[in-house]
Design a protein around this motif. Structure first.
Motif, PDB file in Angstrom:
ATOM      1  N   PHE A   9     -14.029  61.835  80.539  1.00  0.00           N
ATOM      2  CA  PHE A   9     -13.300  60.933  81.421  1.00  0.00           C
ATOM      3  C   PHE A   9     -11.889  60.693  80.898  1.00  0.00           C
ATOM      4  CE2 PHE A   9     -12.073  56.392  81.736  1.00  0.00           C
ATOM      5  CZ  PHE A   9     -11.639  56.397  83.051  1.00  0.00           C
ATOM      6  N   ILE A  10     -11.764  60.449  79.603  1.00  0.00           N
ATOM      7  CA  ILE A  10     -10.441  60.218  79.022  1.00  0.00           C
ATOM      8  C   ILE A  10      -9.590  61.470  79.140  1.00  0.00           C
ATOM      9  CG2 ILE A  10      -9.198  59.545  76.938  1.00  0.00           C
ATOM     10  CD1 ILE A  10     -11.690  58.126  75.986  1.00  0.00           C
ATOM     11  N   ARG A  11     -10.198  62.618  78.890  1.00  0.00           N
ATOM     12  CA  ARG A  11      -9.470  63.879  78.996  1.00  0.00           C
ATOM     13  C   ARG A  11      -8.944  64.088  80.414  1.00  0.00           C
ATOM     14  NH1 ARG A  11     -13.248  66.807  77.448  1.00  0.00           N
ATOM     15  NH2 ARG A  11     -12.645  66.882  75.233  1.00  0.00           N
ATOM     16  N   GLU A  12      -9.804  63.864  81.392  1.00  0.00           N
ATOM     17  CA  GLU A  12      -9.389  64.063  82.784  1.00  0.00           C
ATOM     18  C   GLU A  12      -8.305  63.066  83.188  1.00  0.00           C
ATOM     19  OE1 GLU A  12     -11.289  64.075  87.295  1.00  0.00           O
ATOM     20  OE2 GLU A  12     -12.600  63.954  85.537  1.00  0.00           O
ATOM     21  N   THR A  13      -8.436  61.842  82.693  1.00  0.00           N
ATOM     22  CA  THR A  13      -7.423  60.833  82.985  1.00  0.00           C
ATOM     23  C   THR A  13      -6.066  61.249  82.434  1.00  0.00           C
ATOM     24  OG1 THR A  13      -9.070  59.058  82.956  1.00  0.00           O
ATOM     25  CG2 THR A  13      -6.768  58.423  82.675  1.00  0.00           C
ATOM     26  N   ALA A  14      -6.049  61.729  81.193  1.00  0.00           N
ATOM     27  CA  ALA A  14      -4.799  62.177  80.580  1.00  0.00           C
ATOM     28  C   ALA A  14      -4.188  63.329  81.365  1.00  0.00           C
ATOM     29  CB  ALA A  14      -5.053  62.583  79.131  1.00  0.00           C
ATOM     30  N   ILE A  15      -5.006  64.267  81.796  1.00  0.00           N
ATOM     31  CA  ILE A  15      -4.515  65.423  82.554  1.00  0.00           C
ATOM     32  C   ILE A  15      -3.931  64.975  83.886  1.00  0.00           C
ATOM     33  CG2 ILE A  15      -5.220  67.519  83.761  1.00  0.00           C
ATOM     34  CD1 ILE A  15      -7.290  67.945  81.519  1.00  0.00           C
ATOM     35  N   LYS A  16      -4.626  64.076  84.586  1.00  0.00           N
ATOM     36  CA  LYS A  16      -4.146  63.608  85.884  1.00  0.00           C
ATOM     37  C   LYS A  16      -2.832  62.845  85.753  1.00  0.00           C
ATOM     38  CE  LYS A  16      -8.561  63.393  88.358  1.00  0.00           C
ATOM     39  NZ  LYS A  16      -8.156  64.157  89.550  1.00  0.00           N
ATOM     40  N   ILE A  17      -2.715  62.022  84.724  1.00  0.00           N
ATOM     41  CA  ILE A  17      -1.471  61.280  84.517  1.00  0.00           C
ATOM     42  C   ILE A  17      -0.342  62.229  84.165  1.00  0.00           C
ATOM     43  CG2 ILE A  17      -0.328  59.647  82.950  1.00  0.00           C
ATOM     44  CD1 ILE A  17      -2.921  58.045  82.925  1.00  0.00           C
ATOM     45  N   ALA A  18      -0.622  63.228  83.326  1.00  0.00           N
ATOM     46  CA  ALA A  18       0.403  64.202  82.956  1.00  0.00           C
ATOM     47  C   ALA A  18       0.902  64.978  84.172  1.00  0.00           C
ATOM     48  CB  ALA A  18      -0.149  65.161  81.906  1.00  0.00           C
ATOM     49  N   LYS A  19       0.013  65.248  85.128  1.00  0.00           N
ATOM     50  CA  LYS A  19       0.392  66.007  86.318  1.00  0.00           C
ATOM     51  C   LYS A  19       1.080  65.154  87.378  1.00  0.00           C
ATOM     52  CE  LYS A  19      -3.165  69.631  86.017  1.00  0.00           C
ATOM     53  NZ  LYS A  19      -4.353  70.230  86.684  1.00  0.00           N
ATOM     54  N   SER A  20       0.718  63.883  87.452  1.00  0.00           N
ATOM     55  CA  SER A  20       1.219  63.040  88.541  1.00  0.00           C
ATOM     56  C   SER A  20       2.431  62.204  88.169  1.00  0.00           C
ATOM     57  CB  SER A  20       0.104  62.105  89.023  1.00  0.00           C
ATOM     58  OG  SER A  20      -0.311  61.228  87.981  1.00  0.00           O
ATOM     59  N   LYS A  21       2.745  62.092  86.880  1.00  0.00           N
ATOM     60  CA  LYS A  21       3.863  61.273  86.434  1.00  0.00           C
ATOM     61  C   LYS A  21       4.867  62.104  85.651  1.00  0.00           C
ATOM     62  CE  LYS A  21       1.946  57.543  88.062  1.00  0.00           C
ATOM     63  NZ  LYS A  21       2.521  56.832  89.226  1.00  0.00           N
ATOM     64  N   THR A  22       6.132  61.702  85.733  1.00  0.00           N
ATOM     65  CA  THR A  22       7.157  62.370  84.939  1.00  0.00           C
ATOM     66  C   THR A  22       7.041  61.913  83.495  1.00  0.00           C
ATOM     67  OG1 THR A  22       8.819  60.636  85.261  1.00  0.00           O
ATOM     68  CG2 THR A  22       8.683  62.375  86.946  1.00  0.00           C
ATOM     69  N   VAL A  23       7.636  62.671  82.589  1.00  0.00           N
ATOM     70  CA  VAL A  23       7.615  62.299  81.169  1.00  0.00           C
ATOM     71  C   VAL A  23       8.242  60.925  80.980  1.00  0.00           C
ATOM     72  CG1 VAL A  23       8.570  62.847  78.912  1.00  0.00           C
ATOM     73  CG2 VAL A  23       7.547  64.659  80.293  1.00  0.00           C
ATOM     74  N   LYS A  24       9.336  60.680  81.677  1.00  0.00           N
ATOM     75  CA  LYS A  24      10.010  59.383  81.552  1.00  0.00           C
ATOM     76  C   LYS A  24       9.101  58.246  82.004  1.00  0.00           C
ATOM     77  CE  LYS A  24      14.277  56.950  82.755  1.00  0.00           C
ATOM     78  NZ  LYS A  24      15.582  57.022  83.472  1.00  0.00           N
TER      79      LYS A  24
END
Length: 317
Positions: A9-24
């Protein structure tokens, strides 16, 4: 008060946030987890998801450290708290024997009081109303506007005054002594908190109450805050999340699959299934796809006595 061991769950959450949000956007956000282990795992997974992209790790907290970061109070260690509570106890009693009670004899009782005061504040219970007449609990809960969860919390808090017949003589004596405190406990609670305030110190529950009831919105972080993986909540944790929801910058991320599991073993804690409907616009559903030498000597002595007394309290419960 939360359990989250589902790394997928944590892994998937991190992946989704990385894909949906900019680095900034990620760098300027705050991520809050039920425990420190989950936060560290999230940071690792976020780094892997953004591999090849330079970025600064965002602020990541467990829920207790996050509350501490918002309060001006300093979380004191157990020894400091016991010393302050011992002073409050002695200051409150007029009885010469109790007023002169040495710290060694007070530790077992002090540990129990610390636990109880912490529970009261974490569940945002009106402490003085609770102390009015604890023996008449049924009457007390009938006149106070309490939720079922708060009533269960109070019942658990009060079980000390109803010792069972199978307790050892020593334990029975301890329980009777504890029950006799009710004539003074409100004054002890007030005096203890006054001493803590004078020293800028606090126990965990006091910090939560301070953040929920006394911290102004202007002092709260104005950046996006993600609360990730909370399956159950105490009243103060729920109130804390609501504070950020009111600022329109809270996002609650939960594993829907975990919400289908029973929460019966968690007693009176709030289920996220009840809470999440209050902020429907800010919920991300991420179901798992795969499912000095003298001072040092005193410190050492008190640590040993605390350990011994803690073991006794556990055996009695």
């Amino acid at each position: 008060m939360n359990i989250m061991n589902d790394n997928s769950f944590i892994r998937e959450t991190a992946i989704k946030i990385a894909k949906s949000k900019t680095v900034k956007e990620i760098e300027s956000s705050i991520f809050v987890f039920p425990n420190r282990r989950a936060g560290l795992f999230f940071q690792r997974e976020l780094s892997l998801a953004l591999k090849g992209t330079p970025f600064f790790l965002p602020d990541t907290y467990d829920i207790n450290r996050f509350a501490e970061s918002l309060s001006t109070l300093r979380k004191a260690d157990e020894i400091e708290l016991l010393l302050y509570l011992h002073k409050a106890y002695r200051d409150t009693y007029n009885d010469a024997a109790e007023a002169s009670l040495p710290i060694r004899s007070f530790i077992e009782l002090g540990l129990k009081l610390l636990h109880d005061f912490d529970e009261i504040d974490k569940y945002l219970v009106d402490a003085h109303a609770l102390f009015v007449n604890i023996y008449q609990l049924s009457e007390l809960t009938a006149t106070m506007e309490l939720s079922d969860e708060q009533k269960e919390a109070i019942s658990r808090f009060c079980n000390i005054v109803n010792p069972t017949s199978d307790l050892s003589p020593d334990s029975l004596t301890f329980h009777k002594k504890y029950a006799s405190l009710w004539n003074h406990i409100s004054a002890i609670y007030d005096r203890f908190n006054a001493i803590l305030d004078a020293n800028g110190a606090a126990y965990e529950g006091k910090i939560y109450r301070d953040v929920c009831e006394h911290i102004s919105d202007e002092r709260l972080p104005q950046k996006p805050v993600y609360f990730i993986g909370f399956n159950i909540l105490t009243a103060s944790e729920e109130a804390l999340i609501h504070r950020f929801e009111q600022l329109n910058n809270a996002t609650l991320v939960f594993d829907y699959n975990n919400l289908n599991r029973t929460t019966a073993t968690f007693d009176y804690h709030h289920s996220i299934r009840d809470f999440n409907f209050s902020i429907p616009k800010h919920i991300y559903d991420y179901p798992s796809m795969t499912s000095g030498e003298q001072t040092e000597n005193l410190h050492d002595i008190l640590q040993r006595l605390i350990a011994e007394s803690s073991a006794n309290v556990i055996e009695q419960n």
